[in-house]
Design an enzyme around this catalytic site. Structure first.
Site, PDB file in Angstrom:
ATOM      1  N   ASP A  67       0.834  -1.198   0.000  1.00  0.00           N
ATOM      2  CA  ASP A  67       0.000   0.000   0.000  1.00  0.00           C
ATOM      3  C   ASP A  67       0.868   1.247   0.000  1.00  0.00           C
ATOM      4  O   ASP A  67       2.090   1.169   0.097  1.00  0.00           O
ATOM      5  CB  ASP A  67      -0.941   0.011   1.212  1.00  0.00           C
ATOM      6  CG  ASP A  67      -0.203  -0.144   2.547  1.00  0.00           C
ATOM      7  OD1 ASP A  67       1.044  -0.132   2.560  1.00  0.00           O
ATOM      8  OD2 ASP A  67      -0.877  -0.285   3.585  1.00  0.00           O
ATOM      9  N   ASN A 136      -8.117  -0.425  13.729  1.00  0.00           N
ATOM     10  CA  ASN A 136      -9.501  -0.676  13.319  1.00  0.00           C
ATOM     11  C   ASN A 136      -9.633  -1.977  12.524  1.00  0.00           C
ATOM     12  O   ASN A 136     -10.666  -2.240  11.921  1.00  0.00           O
ATOM     13  CB  ASN A 136     -10.033   0.493  12.486  1.00  0.00           C
ATOM     14  CG  ASN A 136      -9.162   0.792  11.276  1.00  0.00           C
ATOM     15  OD1 ASN A 136      -8.230   0.042  10.964  1.00  0.00           O
ATOM     16  ND2 ASN A 136      -9.449   1.886  10.587  1.00  0.00           N
ATOM     17  N   HIS A 138      -7.764  -2.784   9.893  1.00  0.00           N
ATOM     18  CA  HIS A 138      -7.449  -2.691   8.464  1.00  0.00           C
ATOM     19  C   HIS A 138      -6.217  -3.529   8.118  1.00  0.00           C
ATOM     20  O   HIS A 138      -5.336  -3.747   8.940  1.00  0.00           O
ATOM     21  CB  HIS A 138      -7.296  -1.237   8.000  1.00  0.00           C
ATOM     22  CG  HIS A 138      -6.050  -0.537   8.418  1.00  0.00           C
ATOM     23  ND1 HIS A 138      -5.974   0.826   8.560  1.00  0.00           N
ATOM     24  CD2 HIS A 138      -4.798  -0.973   8.699  1.00  0.00           C
ATOM     25  CE1 HIS A 138      -4.753   1.178   8.911  1.00  0.00           C
ATOM     26  NE2 HIS A 138      -4.025   0.098   8.998  1.00  0.00           N
ATOM     27  N   GLU A 143      -9.871  -0.572   4.579  1.00  0.00           N
ATOM     28  CA  GLU A 143     -10.486  -0.011   5.771  1.00  0.00           C
ATOM     29  C   GLU A 143     -11.816  -0.701   6.079  1.00  0.00           C
ATOM     30  O   GLU A 143     -12.362  -1.433   5.245  1.00  0.00           O
ATOM     31  CB  GLU A 143     -10.708   1.491   5.569  1.00  0.00           C
ATOM     32  CG  GLU A 143      -9.442   2.284   5.249  1.00  0.00           C
ATOM     33  CD  GLU A 143      -8.547   2.480   6.459  1.00  0.00           C
ATOM     34  OE1 GLU A 143      -8.763   1.844   7.509  1.00  0.00           O
ATOM     35  OE2 GLU A 143      -7.593   3.273   6.372  1.00  0.00           O
TER      36      GLU A 143
END
Length: 244
Positions: A67, A136, A138, A143
């Site tokens: 990423d 979270n 991810h 996401e």
């Protein structure tokens, strides 16, 4: 799914490094995808040490980006590209033709997605992917709520991700989007490693691997991967009452 709990960050990093070394020695022409961020930094140092000691050779491997923050490039300290190049690719003397990395500065991000997907497709699929887990849940920049059937894609960053992002950069950076491989890439990979350390990750690790699959917790979507290895230190595993 196999869980490995190590006593602390150093032992965790060594276990992850040893796994990668063994994998590459058995599969010397592997396509590897290794996460940036803080969690794997010691692992990278150990891989470089192993290479110097001739315990592993990455000359036949290829590497694909996981990423990147949209708007950031190699010149930005803390970007994914800066981290991987400075901490791993350059110390290992990896040639540029062995690497396919997202260009977060590109004016055509859709082309970047296609370019990276084509590189993976040309090489069959990802052999080994090392992932961290966000606060979270991810994976890369997949996401909460991201379509799990996507390959490479551009995604608006979750508020939790943008809040945490400040730890990576020198000075304030306005990051609102990411470009990332998709969960579909991870599902199709031969082997997936997830690495987490610290008490701050204990709750999301429990959520990810002891409860039902949930699109709002992307890390949970890999529970059923047949070659999933979850590496944790004692703190990250502290909310698990039993082995995953």
């Amino acid at each position: 799914m196999e869980q490995k709990v190590l006593s602390d960050y150093e032992h965790l990093s060594r276990a992850v490094s040893d796994f990668i070394v063994d994998y590459v020695n058995q599969n010397p022409n592997s396509l590897l995808c290794l996460a940036g961020g803080h969690t794997p930094l010691r692992t990278f140092e150990l891989l470089v040490e192993a290479n110097k000691k001739k315990l592993v050779n990455f000359e036949q491997c290829k590497f694909v980006s996981l990423d990147e923050w949209v708007g950031l490039g190699r010149d930005t300290k803390g970007s994914c590209k800066e981290t991987l190049y400075n901490q791993l690719f350059e110390p290992l003397s990896i040639n540029e033709d062995q690497i396919c990395f997202f260009d977060g500065l590109s004016k055509d991000l859709d082309f970047e997605c296609k370019r990276v997907d084509d590189f993976i497709r040309k090489n069959g699929s990802i052999d080994l992917v090392l992932l961290g887990v966000g606060m979270n849940g991810h994976l890369g920049f997949n996401e909460p709520g991201t379509d799990p059937d996507l390959y490479s894609h551009i995604v608006p960053l979750d508020p939790v991700t943008t809040e945490v992002s400040s730890k990576y950069f020198e000075g304030k950076k306005e990051v609102t989007k990411g470009i990332s491989l998709g969960i579909k890439h991870f599902r199709e990979a031969d082997t997936v490693m997830i690495m987490a350390n610290g008490l701050k990750k204990a709750a999301i690790i429990k959520e990810s691997f002891t409860k039902e699959l949930n699109i709002q917790v992307p890390s949970s979507l890999l529970q059923n991967h047949e070659n999933l290895y979850v590496f944790l230190d004692g703190e990250a595993a502290s909310e698990l009452r039993h082995k995953i």
